[in-house]
Design an enzyme around this catalytic site. Sequence first.
Site, PDB file in Angstrom:
ATOM      1  N   ILE A  76     -28.990 -37.409  -7.764  1.00  0.00           N
ATOM      2  CA  ILE A  76     -29.897 -36.179  -7.300  1.00  0.00           C
ATOM      3  C   ILE A  76     -30.692 -35.723  -8.122  1.00  0.00           C
ATOM      4  CG2 ILE A  76     -29.828 -33.980  -6.231  1.00  0.00           C
ATOM      5  CD1 ILE A  76     -27.093 -34.653  -4.970  1.00  0.00           C
ATOM      6  N   GLU A 110     -20.228 -37.981 -10.116  1.00  0.00           N
ATOM      7  CA  GLU A 110     -20.245 -37.545 -11.667  1.00  0.00           C
ATOM      8  C   GLU A 110     -21.485 -36.660 -12.231  1.00  0.00           C
ATOM      9  OE1 GLU A 110     -20.219 -41.185 -11.515  1.00  0.00           O
ATOM     10  OE2 GLU A 110     -18.205 -41.558 -11.420  1.00  0.00           O
ATOM     11  N   TYR A 122     -22.820 -28.196  -6.591  1.00  0.00           N
ATOM     12  CA  TYR A 122     -21.627 -28.947  -5.987  1.00  0.00           C
ATOM     13  C   TYR A 122     -20.423 -28.126  -5.492  1.00  0.00           C
ATOM     14  CZ  TYR A 122     -24.341 -32.840  -8.136  1.00  0.00           C
ATOM     15  OH  TYR A 122     -25.595 -33.639  -8.314  1.00  0.00           O
TER      16      TYR A 122
END
Length: 156
Positions: A76, A110, A122
């Site tokens: 991302i 990760e 996240y």
Amino acid sequence: MSEDVRLRPMRWWDVADVHALEQTLFGATAWTAEAFWSELAHPDTRTYLVAEGSDGALLGYAGVMTVSADADVQTIAVAPAAQGRGLGGTLLEALVERAREAGATSLLLEVRADNAPAIALYERHGFDRIAVRRRYYQPGDIDAWVMRLRPLLPLV
């Protein structure tokens, strides 16, 4: 996120611009253009999106691999000028939906242990830290946090 941004599938003609942004954002750890080409060559298990402004400018991109019950966020990225406006969350939500559509029950990723903004993103979206990969990011010997979103509830 501003309404003048649209998400669409990444295509081969996006690779040059995506790679340029990748180099700007990630420097020595950036993916090569060939890595993006390789990912796009597997449309059955990879979904890559680009976010573009109303002027067609690349604002970000993201990708997910869906090959089992555990899907994996591959990348991302949000252009510096577009950061802080919710685009990362929009891209992440699109990846979660794609993983859910593919039948995944969890989504893994990760993240660099020193990337506080990404970790916060996240966590806001329900990811939990489940492991550490020591010295995963090279050069620099930076640890990676492995994070997981589970369960991916079916769409109602």
